[in-house]
Design a protein around this motif. Sequence first.
Motif, PDB file in Angstrom:
ATOM      1  N   PRO A 156     -92.608   8.329  49.882  1.00  0.00           N
ATOM      2  CA  PRO A 156     -92.358   7.642  50.725  1.00  0.00           C
ATOM      3  C   PRO A 156     -92.218   6.573  50.622  1.00  0.00           C
ATOM      4  N   GLY A 157     -91.139   5.446  50.738  1.00  0.00           N
ATOM      5  CA  GLY A 157     -90.967   3.670  50.637  1.00  0.00           C
ATOM      6  C   GLY A 157     -91.149   3.600  48.704  1.00  0.00           C
ATOM      7  N   SER A 158     -90.505   5.145  47.787  1.00  0.00           N
ATOM      8  CA  SER A 158     -90.591   3.809  46.383  1.00  0.00           C
ATOM      9  C   SER A 158     -88.616   4.222  46.320  1.00  0.00           C
ATOM     10  N   GLU A 159     -88.165   3.793  44.965  1.00  0.00           N
ATOM     11  CA  GLU A 159     -86.562   3.651  45.365  1.00  0.00           C
ATOM     12  C   GLU A 159     -86.000   4.632  45.551  1.00  0.00           C
ATOM     13  N   PRO A 160     -84.760   5.105  46.191  1.00  0.00           N
ATOM     14  CA  PRO A 160     -84.331   6.438  46.188  1.00  0.00           C
ATOM     15  C   PRO A 160     -83.769   6.783  44.914  1.00  0.00           C
ATOM     16  N   ILE A 161     -83.242   8.108  44.864  1.00  0.00           N
ATOM     17  CA  ILE A 161     -82.942   8.691  43.601  1.00  0.00           C
ATOM     18  C   ILE A 161     -81.318   8.475  43.723  1.00  0.00           C
ATOM     19  N   THR A 162     -80.570   7.870  42.412  1.00  0.00           N
ATOM     20  CA  THR A 162     -79.140   7.485  42.446  1.00  0.00           C
ATOM     21  C   THR A 162     -78.744   8.595  41.481  1.00  0.00           C
ATOM     22  N   GLY A 163     -77.977   9.477  40.199  1.00  0.00           N
ATOM     23  CA  GLY A 163     -77.628   9.448  39.833  1.00  0.00           C
ATOM     24  C   GLY A 163     -76.393  10.235  39.909  1.00  0.00           C
ATOM     25  N   LEU A 164     -75.789  11.242  38.597  1.00  0.00           N
ATOM     26  CA  LEU A 164     -74.938  12.247  38.465  1.00  0.00           C
ATOM     27  C   LEU A 164     -75.501  13.485  37.521  1.00  0.00           C
ATOM     28  N   MET A 165     -74.886  14.379  37.964  1.00  0.00           N
ATOM     29  CA  MET A 165     -75.179  16.099  36.978  1.00  0.00           C
ATOM     30  C   MET A 165     -74.154  16.828  37.033  1.00  0.00           C
ATOM     31  N   LEU A 166     -73.722  16.775  35.851  1.00  0.00           N
ATOM     32  CA  LEU A 166     -72.020  17.921  34.837  1.00  0.00           C
ATOM     33  C   LEU A 166     -72.954  18.680  34.797  1.00  0.00           C
ATOM     34  N   ILE A 167     -72.223  19.795  35.954  1.00  0.00           N
ATOM     35  CA  ILE A 167     -72.661  20.851  35.257  1.00  0.00           C
ATOM     36  C   ILE A 167     -71.374  21.654  33.891  1.00  0.00           C
ATOM     37  N   TYR A 168     -71.549  22.015  33.511  1.00  0.00           N
ATOM     38  CA  TYR A 168     -70.497  22.801  32.494  1.00  0.00           C
ATOM     39  C   TYR A 168     -70.824  24.420  32.534  1.00  0.00           C
ATOM     40  N   LEU A 169     -70.493  24.820  32.227  1.00  0.00           N
ATOM     41  CA  LEU A 169     -70.486  26.243  31.484  1.00  0.00           C
ATOM     42  C   LEU A 169     -71.648  26.738  30.785  1.00  0.00           C
ATOM     43  N   LYS A 170     -72.344  26.482  30.193  1.00  0.00           N
ATOM     44  CA  LYS A 170     -73.676  26.614  29.432  1.00  0.00           C
ATOM     45  C   LYS A 170     -74.339  25.204  29.614  1.00  0.00           C
ATOM     46  N   HIS A 171     -73.871  24.622  29.633  1.00  0.00           N
ATOM     47  CA  HIS A 171     -75.036  22.874  29.314  1.00  0.00           C
ATOM     48  C   HIS A 171     -74.969  22.342  31.008  1.00  0.00           C
ATOM     49  N   ILE A 172     -75.967  21.215  30.855  1.00  0.00           N
ATOM     50  CA  ILE A 172     -75.958  20.312  32.395  1.00  0.00           C
ATOM     51  C   ILE A 172     -76.258  18.984  31.442  1.00  0.00           C
ATOM     52  N   VAL A 173     -74.936  18.266  31.912  1.00  0.00           N
ATOM     53  CA  VAL A 173     -75.682  16.360  31.463  1.00  0.00           C
ATOM     54  C   VAL A 173     -76.311  15.773  32.582  1.00  0.00           C
ATOM     55  N   HIS A 174     -77.036  15.460  32.850  1.00  0.00           N
ATOM     56  CA  HIS A 174     -78.462  14.790  34.195  1.00  0.00           C
ATOM     57  C   HIS A 174     -78.478  13.193  33.523  1.00  0.00           C
ATOM     58  N   VAL A 175     -77.688  12.149  34.613  1.00  0.00           N
ATOM     59  CA  VAL A 175     -78.235  10.751  34.351  1.00  0.00           C
ATOM     60  C   VAL A 175     -78.934  10.309  35.647  1.00  0.00           C
ATOM     61  N   VAL A 176     -79.758   9.647  35.220  1.00  0.00           N
ATOM     62  CA  VAL A 176     -80.594   9.703  36.549  1.00  0.00           C
ATOM     63  C   VAL A 176     -81.667   8.203  36.675  1.00  0.00           C
ATOM     64  N   ILE A 205     -84.334   5.959  27.719  1.00  0.00           N
ATOM     65  CA  ILE A 205     -85.289   6.543  29.429  1.00  0.00           C
ATOM     66  C   ILE A 205     -84.574   4.666  29.024  1.00  0.00           C
ATOM     67  N   SER A 206     -84.340   3.821  29.685  1.00  0.00           N
ATOM     68  CA  SER A 206     -84.125   1.667  30.030  1.00  0.00           C
ATOM     69  C   SER A 206     -84.862   1.908  30.862  1.00  0.00           C
ATOM     70  N   HIS A 207     -85.235   0.678  30.916  1.00  0.00           N
ATOM     71  CA  HIS A 207     -86.131  -0.161  32.379  1.00  0.00           C
ATOM     72  C   HIS A 207     -85.452  -1.526  32.734  1.00  0.00           C
ATOM     73  N   ASP A 208     -85.979  -1.209  33.800  1.00  0.00           N
ATOM     74  CA  ASP A 208     -85.673  -2.944  33.953  1.00  0.00           C
ATOM     75  C   ASP A 208     -84.282  -3.512  33.840  1.00  0.00           C
ATOM     76  N   ILE A 209     -83.593  -2.021  34.688  1.00  0.00           N
ATOM     77  CA  ILE A 209     -82.054  -2.191  34.982  1.00  0.00           C
ATOM     78  C   ILE A 209     -81.697  -3.050  36.319  1.00  0.00           C
ATOM     79  N   HIS A 210     -80.825  -3.928  36.295  1.00  0.00           N
ATOM     80  CA  HIS A 210     -80.808  -4.876  37.613  1.00  0.00           C
ATOM     81  C   HIS A 210     -79.743  -4.509  38.461  1.00  0.00           C
ATOM     82  N   THR A 211     -79.162  -3.465  38.102  1.00  0.00           N
ATOM     83  CA  THR A 211     -77.885  -2.765  38.667  1.00  0.00           C
ATOM     84  C   THR A 211     -77.685  -1.313  38.817  1.00  0.00           C
ATOM     85  N   ARG A 212     -77.821  -0.787  39.680  1.00  0.00           N
ATOM     86  CA  ARG A 212     -77.596   0.854  39.590  1.00  0.00           C
ATOM     87  C   ARG A 212     -75.691   0.878  39.765  1.00  0.00           C
ATOM     88  N   LEU A 213     -75.951   2.068  39.190  1.00  0.00           N
ATOM     89  CA  LEU A 213     -74.883   2.724  39.004  1.00  0.00           C
ATOM     90  C   LEU A 213     -73.607   3.265  39.942  1.00  0.00           C
TER      91      LEU A 213
END
Length: 201
Positions: A23-43, A76-84
């Motif tokens: 609780p109180g931590s940064e929220p989780i945002t991102g996108l998960m693309l689910i294909y037939l056999k694969h997943i691409v996950h941005v967090v 894995i990138s750090h110190d990103i100033h703006t969320r997408l």
Amino acid sequence: MAKQYSRPSHYEQLMKKLQNDFPGSEPITGLMLIYLKHIVHVVETSSDMIVKIVEDLHNMEQEETSCVAKSKILIISHDIHTRLYQQWSSRTLDIVEHGIEAFDTNETFENLIVDLLTQLLKLAVFLMKQPKLNLKNAMDALHEKVPDLLPQQSVVHYLLEENDSSMSTPSEFLTLYQRPFDTSLESDMVWPIPTRLFPYN
């Protein structure tokens, strides 16, 4: 990236659990693309949350009945100033792509990874520009509206199957993350302690 189909409900529950556990931590945002056999996950979230998500990936790889057989961490990138992304969401893409296993290229792994990350960045910018009322419709029609911004399944499969130091497995990431920082230098093992005649610049 992950190989094999994984239920989005697992990740929906995981994201909610992590938010409740921290609780109180940064929220989780991102996108998960689910294909037939694969997943691409941005967090997008804090380092602690990333570690928990990678731990979950690692645990799923160890289970015989898991839906995830193999996964790789591209960056894995750090110190990103703006969320997408405004929130975390997932979309199942009913796209059939033939000849996935036969994909071959002269491109280096670094170039393939940069191209894939560029696609995901442009996709995020596209979604960020959508009005909130139109966001769901845009998400549901990604394949029709911006097919060139969706990673190709053949490229994802290629990167997952090949071993290259440009990417790390969940196990490698966790080992690196948990490795202690305190290392001893050879000069620390000498007695008496050598006298430094010149100061550091």
